[in-house]
Design a protein around this motif. Structure first.
Motif, mmCIF file in Angstrom:
data_model
loop_
_atom_site.group_PDB
_atom_site.id
_atom_site.type_symbol
_atom_site.label_atom_id
_atom_site.label_comp_id
_atom_site.label_asym_id
_atom_site.label_seq_id
_atom_site.Cartn_x
_atom_site.Cartn_y
_atom_site.Cartn_z
ATOM 1 N N ILE A 1 3.785 6.095 2.211
ATOM 2 C CA ILE A 1 3.428 5.156 1.146
ATOM 3 C C ILE A 1 4.617 4.288 0.741
ATOM 4 O O ILE A 1 4.503 3.071 0.597
ATOM 5 C CB ILE A 1 2.862 5.924 -0.064
ATOM 6 N N SER B 1 -4.768 5.446 0.803
ATOM 7 C CA SER B 1 -4.498 6.482 1.798
ATOM 8 C C SER B 1 -5.446 7.667 1.669
ATOM 9 O O SER B 1 -5.600 8.442 2.615
ATOM 10 C CB SER B 1 -3.049 6.975 1.664
ATOM 11 N N SER C 1 -3.061 -2.862 4.167
ATOM 12 C CA SER C 1 -2.298 -1.721 3.659
ATOM 13 C C SER C 1 -3.010 -0.406 3.990
ATOM 14 O O SER C 1 -2.360 0.602 4.291
ATOM 15 C CB SER C 1 -2.105 -1.839 2.144
ATOM 16 N N LYS C 2 -4.336 -0.419 3.933
ATOM 17 C CA LYS C 2 -5.124 0.764 4.284
ATOM 18 C C LYS C 2 -4.846 1.163 5.729
ATOM 19 O O LYS C 2 -4.663 2.351 6.035
ATOM 20 C CB LYS C 2 -6.613 0.455 4.087
ATOM 21 N N VAL D 1 -1.650 1.947 -3.111
ATOM 22 C CA VAL D 1 -1.456 2.401 -1.729
ATOM 23 C C VAL D 1 -1.817 3.882 -1.610
ATOM 24 O O VAL D 1 -2.388 4.301 -0.597
ATOM 25 C CB VAL D 1 -0.009 2.130 -1.267
ATOM 26 N N SER D 2 -1.525 4.666 -2.639
ATOM 27 C CA SER D 2 -1.929 6.081 -2.638
ATOM 28 C C SER D 2 -3.452 6.196 -2.591
ATOM 29 O O SER D 2 -4.001 7.031 -1.854
ATOM 30 C CB SER D 2 -1.392 6.790 -3.880
ATOM 31 N N THR E 1 -1.309 2.754 6.012
ATOM 32 C CA THR E 1 -1.138 4.108 5.475
ATOM 33 C C THR E 1 -1.514 5.182 6.482
ATOM 34 O O THR E 1 -1.162 6.349 6.300
ATOM 35 C CB THR E 1 -1.981 4.314 4.195
ATOM 36 N N GLN E 2 -2.214 4.792 7.541
ATOM 37 C CA GLN E 2 -2.590 5.757 8.574
ATOM 38 C C GLN E 2 -1.414 6.121 9.471
ATOM 39 O O GLN E 2 -1.454 7.129 10.187
ATOM 40 C CB GLN E 2 -3.741 5.191 9.411
#
Length: 210
Positions: free
Chosen positions: A18, A73, A9-10, A69-70, A13-14
């Motif tokens: 989100i 990010s 997930s990291k 997820v925030s 996020t790029q």
């Protein structure tokens, strides 16, 4: 498995918003859940008895996923994982008043040590303190509360029912962000979404079973 899902997930996020990450990751979990229902449990296992409880857990899952997820990010993965994995502290704190479970002295000592660890990482009041560090801490609280609700839900619902309902709720919550702009998914992104989804499905299934 949670760490694998968070790491994937990291990466996502790029390149993706989100809401899109949350929606498509949860959609990918259905690649595991639906075949499991069809081949192992049957659709009868998805029957919902406690709609209010399922809805509450789903909303807590939405909050936890959004905050997680925030956090991913905005912060390094190691920092997020270190803080979020304090959710058992909140489980221990809430299990006595909400579930009536007995928390022994050794577990309370572990809770205190864990809390001290959080203070060391977050360092409130320090000159380098960043409010963004509260995001993973709120994630841990949301996840811990979700697990307490899960424990109560298991009195009437099956593990696969809980996982299936929560997955749909989170997926549609993420889908609601579509009007705010999503990015086209390429082959590399699809691979990461599937990896995150498969790990997420396995992780939460095992958490619910445990």
């Amino acid at each position: 498995l949670l760490t694998v899902s968070d790491a994937a997930s990291k990466v996502l996020t790029q390149s993706y918003p989100i809401g899109q990450v949350i929606c498509l990751r949860q959609a990918a979990t259905l690649l595991v859940i639906v075949p499991y229902i069809v081949l192992v449990t049957g659709w009868g296992a998805v029957r919902v008895v406690n709609w209010r409880g399922q809805g509450l857990r789903g909303l807590l899952f939405v909050a936890g996923a959004g905050l997680m997820v925030s956090s991913l990010s905005l912060l390094p993965l190691t920092t997020v994982i270190a803080i979020v994995f304090t959710s058992p502290i909140f489980v221990a704190l809430l299990s006595a008043p909400l579930l009536g479970e007995i928390v022994g002295v050794r577990r309370w000592i572990a809770v205190i040590i864990g809390f001290v660890g959080v203070i060391v990482i977050v360092q409130p009041g320090a000159t380098g303190f960043a409010w963004v560090l509260l995001l993973p801490l709120c994630t841990a609280l949301a996840n811990g509360t979700r697990d307490i609700v899960t424990r109560r839900l298991l009195r009437t619902e099956s593990a696969v029912s809980i996982l299936f309902c929560s997955t749909l709720i989170v997926m549609f919550a993420g889908f609601s962000t579509l009007p705010f702009g999503w990015n086209a998914v390429d082959a590399r992104g699809m691979l990461w979404f599937v990896s995150a989804g498969l790990a997420n499905a396995g992780a939460h299934f095992f958490v619910i079973e445990a």
